[in-house]
Design a protein around this motif. Structure first.
Motif, short mmCIF file in Angstrom:
data_model
loop_
_atom_site.label_atom_id
_atom_site.label_comp_id
_atom_site.label_asym_id
_atom_site.label_seq_id
_atom_site.Cartn_x
_atom_site.Cartn_y
_atom_site.Cartn_z
N ALA A 23 1.09 -1.70 0.09
CA ALA A 23 0.05 0.45 -0.11
C ALA A 23 0.78 1.18 0.18
O ALA A 23 1.93 1.28 0.80
CB ALA A 23 -1.02 -0.08 1.17
N ALA A 24 0.73 2.04 -0.82
CA ALA A 24 1.33 3.77 -0.95
C ALA A 24 0.62 4.72 -0.20
O ALA A 24 -0.74 4.92 -0.73
CB ALA A 24 2.07 3.70 -2.63
N SER A 25 1.44 5.42 0.21
CA SER A 25 1.03 6.79 0.09
C SER A 25 2.16 8.23 0.31
O SER A 25 2.94 7.45 0.66
CB SER A 25 0.22 6.63 2.01
OG SER A 25 1.44 6.42 2.99
N GLY A 26 1.01 8.82 0.61
CA GLY A 26 2.55 10.22 0.25
C GLY A 26 2.35 11.14 -1.51
O GLY A 26 3.40 11.91 -0.97
N PHE A 27 2.26 9.78 -1.76
CA PHE A 27 2.49 10.74 -3.27
C PHE A 27 1.86 10.10 -4.52
O PHE A 27 1.10 9.12 -4.36
CB PHE A 27 4.43 9.59 -2.97
CG PHE A 27 4.33 8.78 -3.65
CD1 PHE A 27 4.29 7.80 -2.99
CD2 PHE A 27 4.53 7.57 -5.01
CE1 PHE A 27 4.56 5.92 -2.41
CE2 PHE A 27 4.40 6.28 -5.04
CZ PHE A 27 4.61 5.14 -3.53
N THR A 28 1.79 10.71 -5.56
CA THR A 28 1.54 9.96 -6.74
C THR A 28 1.90 8.73 -7.45
O THR A 28 2.77 8.86 -8.42
CB THR A 28 1.18 11.66 -8.03
OG1 THR A 28 1.35 12.34 -7.02
CG2 THR A 28 0.65 10.77 -8.79
N PHE A 29 1.18 7.79 -6.71
CA PHE A 29 1.43 6.60 -7.11
C PHE A 29 1.58 6.07 -8.39
O PHE A 29 2.82 5.35 -8.90
CB PHE A 29 0.41 5.17 -6.87
CG PHE A 29 1.38 3.87 -6.83
CD1 PHE A 29 0.02 3.37 -7.74
CD2 PHE A 29 1.88 3.04 -5.23
CE1 PHE A 29 0.08 2.13 -7.68
CE2 PHE A 29 1.93 1.95 -5.58
CZ PHE A 29 1.53 1.11 -7.26
N SER A 30 0.66 6.65 -9.55
CA SER A 30 0.53 6.49 -10.98
C SER A 30 1.45 6.93 -11.63
O SER A 30 1.99 6.64 -12.91
CB SER A 30 -0.57 6.63 -11.42
OG SER A 30 -1.08 8.24 -10.97
N SER A 31 2.62 7.72 -11.21
CA SER A 31 4.09 8.46 -11.54
C SER A 31 5.20 7.85 -11.63
O SER A 31 6.05 8.42 -11.55
CB SER A 31 3.85 9.90 -11.11
OG SER A 31 2.73 10.72 -11.62
N TYR A 32 5.34 6.65 -10.96
CA TYR A 32 6.97 5.63 -10.70
C TYR A 32 6.02 4.11 -10.88
O TYR A 32 5.38 3.93 -11.00
CB TYR A 32 6.46 5.59 -9.45
CG TYR A 32 6.85 7.22 -8.19
CD1 TYR A 32 5.96 8.04 -8.24
CD2 TYR A 32 8.06 7.61 -8.51
CE1 TYR A 32 5.62 9.62 -7.61
CE2 TYR A 32 8.79 8.79 -8.24
CZ TYR A 32 7.53 9.73 -7.38
OH TYR A 32 7.88 10.74 -6.71
N TRP A 33 7.58 4.27 -11.78
CA TRP A 33 7.97 2.85 -11.92
C TRP A 33 7.81 2.44 -10.22
O TRP A 33 8.57 2.92 -9.44
CB TRP A 33 9.49 2.05 -12.63
CG TRP A 33 9.06 2.50 -14.39
CD1 TRP A 33 8.86 3.43 -14.51
CD2 TRP A 33 9.55 1.03 -14.90
NE1 TRP A 33 9.24 3.05 -16.43
CE2 TRP A 33 9.09 1.54 -15.70
CE3 TRP A 33 9.48 -0.29 -14.62
CZ2 TRP A 33 8.71 0.98 -16.95
CZ3 TRP A 33 9.41 -1.18 -15.96
CH2 TRP A 33 9.57 -0.28 -16.89
N MET A 34 7.19 0.94 -10.17
CA MET A 34 7.58 0.53 -8.90
C MET A 34 8.15 -0.70 -8.44
O MET A 34 7.90 -2.04 -10.10
CB MET A 34 5.74 0.07 -8.35
CG MET A 34 5.42 1.03 -8.25
SD MET A 34 5.74 2.14 -6.77
CE MET A 34 6.11 1.10 -4.93
N ASN A 35 8.64 -1.66 -7.58
CA ASN A 35 9.52 -2.88 -7.93
C ASN A 35 9.02 -3.67 -6.57
O ASN A 35 8.82 -3.18 -5.61
CB ASN A 35 10.97 -2.00 -7.56
CG ASN A 35 12.05 -1.95 -8.59
OD1 ASN A 35 12.00 -2.73 -9.65
ND2 ASN A 35 11.43 -0.09 -8.77
N TRP A 36 10.02 -4.68 -6.60
CA TRP A 36 9.54 -6.08 -5.67
C TRP A 36 10.94 -6.75 -5.78
O TRP A 36 11.98 -6.87 -6.91
CB TRP A 36 8.51 -6.90 -5.54
CG TRP A 36 7.39 -6.98 -5.27
CD1 TRP A 36 6.30 -6.66 -6.23
CD2 TRP A 36 7.10 -6.38 -4.05
NE1 TRP A 36 5.06 -6.17 -5.64
CE2 TRP A 36 5.23 -6.68 -4.52
CE3 TRP A 36 6.85 -7.01 -3.26
CZ2 TRP A 36 4.58 -6.28 -4.12
CZ3 TRP A 36 5.86 -6.49 -1.80
CH2 TRP A 36 4.98 -6.29 -2.17
N VAL A 37 11.63 -6.30 -3.99
CA VAL A 37 12.87 -6.79 -3.80
C VAL A 37 13.01 -8.03 -2.78
O VAL A 37 12.56 -7.54 -2.08
CB VAL A 37 14.17 -5.31 -4.04
CG1 VAL A 37 15.32 -5.39 -3.36
CG2 VAL A 37 14.08 -4.48 -4.62
#
Lengths: 116, 113
Positions: A23-37
């Motif tokens: 769960a993401a919060s505090g930023f515009t989630f749709s503007s970023y690539w996201m990763n699993w590490v």
């Protein structure tokens, strides 16, 4: 505050499935690539998968191709990792991380243990 | 895949002394579009997620103490802690973001001598 919170980890038998969420919060989630590490116990960091801003592109480390699926729901500010046919060597803490080329924000991680 | 190799695997440094960690990539990670090296450094303390310290090989992340500095270009990079503090005990990782997969070094454990 920019924040990522993972959930969904636990104990699963070899061959089983698990779905992780972030769960993401505090930023515009749709503007970023996201990763699993991931990080196996006592070991280093291993990139697992990433996904582009609208979910149309995703990439995986060879060892999870065909078994793991990364996805996102921008309306819910949520990132997921569906993990199937789990193996003992998938045992690790799984982190989600925001991608600004480098990884500037990490969650606290969720532990996945694959064992009979 | 680009392989990142750190040296040493561990080091013990006295409080107030300098700590130096090296990172080498198997090919140049200099991004021609902006003439910057695609290299980040992370700090990981026990039980915590990694924390970004340095990006573009030498740019300090906001809030990171200025005793941390990064240098190098092409294939060879260095993270320097100019005056080691007790709170710097951690494992440090380099990462290249020039290519996919984004690969990490194996980590360097820094301890107090």
């Amino acid at each position: 505050e920019v924040q990522l919170v993972e959930s969904g980890g636990g104990l699963v038998q070899p061959g089983g499935s698990l779905r992780l969420s972030c769960a993401a919060s505090g930023f515009t989630f749709s503007s970023y690539w996201m990763n699993w590490v991931r990080q196996a116990p006592g070991k280093g960091l291993e990139w697992v998968a990433n996904i582009n801003q609208d979910g149309s592109k995703s990439y995986y480390v060879d060892s999870v191709k065909g078994r793991f699926t990364i996805s996102r729901d921008n309306a819910k500010n949520s990132l997921s990792l569906q993990m199937n046919v789990l193996r003992a060597d998938d045992t690790a803490v799984y982190y989600c991380a925001r991608d600004t080329y480098y990884y500037d924000t990490w969650g606290q991680g969720t532990l996945v243990t694959v064992s009979s | 895949d680009i392989v990142m190799t750190q040296s040493p695997d561990s080091l013990a440094v006295s409080l107030g002394e300098r700590a130096t960690i090296n990172c080498r990539s198997t090919l140049s990670i200099l991004y021609s579009s902006n003439n910057k090296n695609c290299l980040a450094w992370y700090q990981q303390k026990p039980g915590q997620p990694p924390k970004l310290l340095i990006y573009w090989a030498s740019t300090r992340e906001s809030g990171v103490p200025d005793r941390f500095s990064g240098s190098g270009s092409g294939t060879d990079f260095t993270l320097t802690i100019s005056s080691l503090q007790a709170e710097d005990v951690a494992v440090y990782y380099c990462q290249q973001y020039y290519g996919t997969p984004r690969t990490f070094g194996q980590g360097t454990k820094v301890e107090i001598k």
